[in-house]
Design a protein around this motif. Structure first.
Motif, PDB file in Angstrom:
ATOM      1  N   VAL B 194     -18.911  55.529 -82.470  1.00 50.64           N
ATOM      2  CA  VAL B 194     -19.606  56.185 -83.566  1.00 50.64           C
ATOM      3  C   VAL B 194     -19.935  55.102 -84.593  1.00 50.64           C
ATOM      4  O   VAL B 194     -19.095  54.245 -84.886  1.00 50.64           O
ATOM      5  CB  VAL B 194     -18.703  57.274 -84.212  1.00 50.64           C
ATOM      6  CG1 VAL B 194     -19.293  57.781 -85.510  1.00 50.64           C
ATOM      7  CG2 VAL B 194     -18.455  58.429 -83.241  1.00 50.64           C
ATOM      8  N   VAL B 195     -21.158  55.121 -85.119  1.00 50.97           N
ATOM      9  CA  VAL B 195     -21.555  54.156 -86.153  1.00 50.97           C
ATOM     10  C   VAL B 195     -21.780  54.932 -87.454  1.00 50.97           C
ATOM     11  O   VAL B 195     -22.427  55.980 -87.442  1.00 50.97           O
ATOM     12  CB  VAL B 195     -22.832  53.387 -85.734  1.00 50.97           C
ATOM     13  CG1 VAL B 195     -23.319  52.487 -86.859  1.00 50.97           C
ATOM     14  CG2 VAL B 195     -22.569  52.572 -84.465  1.00 50.97           C
ATOM     15  N   ILE B 196     -21.216  54.418 -88.541  1.00 54.90           N
ATOM     16  CA  ILE B 196     -21.321  55.107 -89.835  1.00 54.90           C
ATOM     17  C   ILE B 196     -21.801  54.136 -90.906  1.00 54.90           C
ATOM     18  O   ILE B 196     -21.271  53.030 -91.033  1.00 54.90           O
ATOM     19  CB  ILE B 196     -19.955  55.706 -90.252  1.00 54.90           C
ATOM     20  CG1 ILE B 196     -19.405  56.626 -89.144  1.00 54.90           C
ATOM     21  CG2 ILE B 196     -20.076  56.471 -91.571  1.00 54.90           C
ATOM     22  CD1 ILE B 196     -18.022  57.186 -89.424  1.00 54.90           C
ATOM     23  N   ASP B 220     -29.450  51.048 -77.580  1.00 59.36           N
ATOM     24  CA  ASP B 220     -28.839  50.289 -76.483  1.00 59.36           C
ATOM     25  C   ASP B 220     -27.314  50.383 -76.465  1.00 59.36           C
ATOM     26  O   ASP B 220     -26.678  49.889 -75.532  1.00 59.36           O
ATOM     27  CB  ASP B 220     -29.225  48.801 -76.600  1.00 59.36           C
ATOM     28  CG  ASP B 220     -30.731  48.592 -76.464  1.00 59.36           C
ATOM     29  OD1 ASP B 220     -31.393  49.504 -75.918  1.00 59.36           O
ATOM     30  OD2 ASP B 220     -31.231  47.540 -76.907  1.00 59.36           O
ATOM     31  N   ALA B 221     -26.718  50.965 -77.518  1.00 63.30           N
ATOM     32  CA  ALA B 221     -25.255  50.939 -77.634  1.00 63.30           C
ATOM     33  C   ALA B 221     -24.614  51.853 -76.597  1.00 63.30           C
ATOM     34  O   ALA B 221     -24.925  53.045 -76.556  1.00 63.30           O
ATOM     35  CB  ALA B 221     -24.845  51.362 -79.043  1.00 63.30           C
ATOM     36  N   PRO B 222     -23.728  51.325 -75.755  1.00 60.65           N
ATOM     37  CA  PRO B 222     -23.098  52.166 -74.734  1.00 60.65           C
ATOM     38  C   PRO B 222     -22.157  53.196 -75.368  1.00 60.65           C
ATOM     39  O   PRO B 222     -21.434  52.889 -76.319  1.00 60.65           O
ATOM     40  CB  PRO B 222     -22.305  51.162 -73.883  1.00 60.65           C
ATOM     41  CG  PRO B 222     -22.081  49.979 -74.769  1.00 60.65           C
ATOM     42  CD  PRO B 222     -23.248  49.928 -75.711  1.00 60.65           C
ATOM     43  N   GLY B 223     -22.195  54.414 -74.859  1.00 65.12           N
ATOM     44  CA  GLY B 223     -21.256  55.450 -75.293  1.00 65.12           C
ATOM     45  C   GLY B 223     -21.404  55.892 -76.730  1.00 65.12           C
ATOM     46  O   GLY B 223     -20.458  56.416 -77.314  1.00 65.12           O
ATOM     47  N   LEU B 224     -22.602  55.704 -77.313  1.00 61.51           N
ATOM     48  CA  LEU B 224     -22.785  56.087 -78.723  1.00 61.51           C
ATOM     49  C   LEU B 224     -22.883  57.612 -78.832  1.00 61.51           C
ATOM     50  O   LEU B 224     -23.769  58.231 -78.238  1.00 61.51           O
ATOM     51  CB  LEU B 224     -24.050  55.444 -79.297  1.00 61.51           C
ATOM     52  CG  LEU B 224     -24.322  55.765 -80.772  1.00 61.51           C
ATOM     53  CD1 LEU B 224     -23.323  55.043 -81.681  1.00 61.51           C
ATOM     54  CD2 LEU B 224     -25.752  55.381 -81.169  1.00 61.51           C
ATOM     55  N   VAL B 225     -21.955  58.209 -79.568  1.00 58.80           N
ATOM     56  CA  VAL B 225     -21.984  59.662 -79.751  1.00 58.80           C
ATOM     57  C   VAL B 225     -23.083  60.013 -80.748  1.00 58.80           C
ATOM     58  O   VAL B 225     -23.922  60.863 -80.495  1.00 58.80           O
ATOM     59  CB  VAL B 225     -20.618  60.189 -80.237  1.00 58.80           C
ATOM     60  CG1 VAL B 225     -20.618  61.713 -80.290  1.00 58.80           C
ATOM     61  CG2 VAL B 225     -19.492  59.689 -79.335  1.00 58.80           C
ATOM     62  N   PHE B 226     -23.056  59.374 -81.906  1.00 59.55           N
ATOM     63  CA  PHE B 226     -24.098  59.547 -82.921  1.00 59.55           C
ATOM     64  C   PHE B 226     -23.938  58.478 -83.994  1.00 59.55           C
ATOM     65  O   PHE B 226     -22.944  57.746 -84.015  1.00 59.55           O
ATOM     66  CB  PHE B 226     -24.063  60.946 -83.566  1.00 59.55           C
ATOM     67  CG  PHE B 226     -22.680  61.493 -83.803  1.00 59.55           C
ATOM     68  CD1 PHE B 226     -21.753  60.784 -84.549  1.00 59.55           C
ATOM     69  CD2 PHE B 226     -22.311  62.733 -83.267  1.00 59.55           C
ATOM     70  CE1 PHE B 226     -20.486  61.296 -84.754  1.00 59.55           C
ATOM     71  CE2 PHE B 226     -21.033  63.245 -83.482  1.00 59.55           C
ATOM     72  CZ  PHE B 226     -20.124  62.511 -84.226  1.00 59.55           C
ATOM     73  N   GLY B 244     -33.077  59.914 -78.017  1.00 59.94           N
ATOM     74  CA  GLY B 244     -31.767  60.351 -77.539  1.00 59.94           C
ATOM     75  C   GLY B 244     -30.619  60.007 -78.470  1.00 59.94           C
ATOM     76  O   GLY B 244     -29.485  60.390 -78.207  1.00 59.94           O
ATOM     77  N   VAL B 245     -30.910  59.262 -79.538  1.00 65.89           N
ATOM     78  CA  VAL B 245     -29.851  58.923 -80.497  1.00 65.89           C
ATOM     79  C   VAL B 245     -29.826  59.982 -81.603  1.00 65.89           C
ATOM     80  O   VAL B 245     -30.838  60.232 -82.246  1.00 65.89           O
ATOM     81  CB  VAL B 245     -30.061  57.519 -81.105  1.00 65.89           C
ATOM     82  CG1 VAL B 245     -28.973  57.227 -82.141  1.00 65.89           C
ATOM     83  CG2 VAL B 245     -30.061  56.461 -80.005  1.00 65.89           C
TER      84      VAL B 245
END
Lengths: 210, 276
Positions: B194-196, B220-226, B244-245
């Motif tokens: 997760v990126v915040i 491109d980030a693998p496994g990015l939830v949101f 898709g992000v």
């Protein structure tokens, strides 16, 4: 002109015993002698810490209206380690002290001083470069602060300068204050989110009349 | 006997004098930008992450956290929020998506912490544009800690970073892409990420030169939830770039809503908006 006038006034004053002004330790010369000061000469010097005006703030000031009104001009400094960058603050204070109590022969107490200050801070890291924001992006100024203050003072009345009769005083003062931003935070949280005590700042200082 | 009572008298006076002295030092503020605070109000991110690490989530367990933002000047609301969040079962921690303060002042950050430290769970923050006003960057670093940092909790890696480009006059330094890219490619053993940050890439306050690289890096980030933001003072869950992000935006404290976010599986999530 001045050098001739002064001895003449001193002689004239010698005969009559002038009444002691309320905030002078001993017999002073009549008003005429003191009015020899140039109008721009400050009546006192001040040195203080805190109050949001510097770790150390020094300056000078003037008194008006039988010394009940005064204004101080201070230059303050805060080292980088306490604020993230070295700050220089220019401040202007206005104060009104309505009461004075002579508690001892040479000690006077000013139980209440109310006033306001205005300060400008130089040296902040991010203080709104031209074109950085659209107008009113932030409603407040980063570097300009103002606020109320209330305090008190104890004054030691020293013997006046022998030659001129200038009264000399040494005062220690404290001031509780706040600023526009702390007060704004308080006013927008009227359900107890902030206590009034959380807004306060303290200044301690010394003032020398000369 | 006399000396004993005198001693007792002093025993009462000395702590009082010490207390007045301590309070005095606390009040003796050199400037509103003065960031001296008692030790308990420093390095809060590190301290809160240590508290979080002390209550680990078993591998494979569902992760639940509270997401909110923009506490700036909303002290009444902060109290109500804490009372509400403390009623939520199974919450691991709370995130404030920036703008802790309104004026970038240390005292404000301390006031917010005085509220949020009453949470029954630890909380973490990311820096917002208001926290960068004046000498706020230094105050934030002293009181909270790093502007860009990451941690792993349970199966999830959280990366929190400064995206307040306008505060740096869009000089290309925020977001720090050189720091972010390796964070996104290496999950530090986590299953998802997760990126915040505070300013969303869709906002005018995001560095326009870095918008495309940032969005691409997230894609491109693998496994990015949101990706999660604050700044807008409004709840939203959108896919603005149709790639898709998912971008999640928090309410401000003033909206009297927060989100309970539940994450499980590879990238599954559910978000419940709670009124307080």
């Amino acid at each position: 002109m001045k050098t001739h006038l002064l001895p003449a006034l001193l002689l004239a004053a010698g005969g009559s015993h002038a009444a002691t002004p309320p905030d002078t330790a001993a017999t002073a010369l009549p008003r005429a002698a003191r009015s020899e000061r140039p109008w721009y000469r400050p009546t006192h010097l001040a040195l203080q810490t805190g109050g949001g005006l510097g770790m150390v703030a020094a300056g000078a000031g003037y008194q008006f209206s039988k010394n009940r009104l005064e204004t101080d001009i201070l230059i303050g400094y805060v080292p980088r380690r306490y604020a993230g960058s070295a700050l220089t603050l220019a401040s202007l204070k206005f104060m009104y002290s309505p009461f004075r109590l002579r508690v001892a022969e040479k000690v006077q107490v000013l139980p209440l001083t109310v006033g306001a200050y205005f300060s400008y801070t130089h040296g902040t890291l991010n203080d709104e470069l031209k074109g950085q924001y659209s107008s009113d992006y932030y409603w407040f100024s980063t570097d300009t602060r103002y606020g109320p203050l209330v305090g008190g003072r104890v004054t030691y009345l020293a013997a006046p300068v022998a030659a001129t009769g200038q009264p000399r005083k040494l005062s220690f003062y404290y001031e509780l204050g706040s600023n526009d931003l702390y007060l704004a935070s308080y006013l927008t949280n009227r359900n107890g989110g902030l206590r009034f005590g959380q807004l306060l700042t303290l200044a301690l200082g010394v003032k020398a009349d000369f | 006997m006399l000396s004993l009572s005198a001693l007792r008298g002093w025993g009462r006076v000395v702590p009082l004098v010490a207390l007045v002295g301590l309070v005095g030092c606390d009040l003796l503020e050199f400037s509103p930008n003065d960031h001296r605070v008692p030790e308990e109000f420093t390095n809060l991110t590190e301290k809160n992450l240590a508290k979080l690490a002390a209550r680990p989530l078993p591998a494979g367990d569902t992760l639940r956290f509270v997401f909110t933002g923009d506490s700036q000047q909303f002290y009444d609301e902060a109290e109500a929020l804490v009372a509400s969040v403390n009623q939520q079962p199974g919450v691991a921690f709370l995130v404030v998506a920036g703008d802790i303060s309104d004026f970038g002042l240390a005292r404000e950050m301390r006031w917010v912490d005085e509220k949020l430290r009453r949470l029954s769970v630890p909380y973490v923050t990311v820096i917002g544009n208001h926290d960068l006003v004046g000498n706020g960057r230094e105050a934030y670093q002293h009181i909270y800690g790093a502007l860009d940092y990451s941690f792993v909790y349970g199966d999830t890696k959280f990366t929190l970073l400064d995206t307040n480009g306008r505060e740096y006059s869009f000089d290309g330094s925020a977001p720090n892409m050189g720091w972010l890219k390796p964070q996104l490619t290496n999950l530090d053993g986590a299953r998802r990420q997760v990126v915040i940050s505070h300013v969303p890439p869709t906002n005018d306050d995001f560095d326009p030169a870095l918008r495309a690289p940032y969005v691409q890096a997230l894609r491109d980030a693998p496994g990015l939830v949101f990706e999660m933001n604050g700044h807008n003072h409004g709840y939203s869950i959108t896919q603005p770039y149709n790639d898709g992000v998912t971008y999640v935006n928090s309410d401000a404290f003033s909206q009297r809503h927060y989100m309970v976010v539940t994450v499980w599986g590879n990238r599954q999530f559910r978000i419940k908006r709670v009124k307080f």
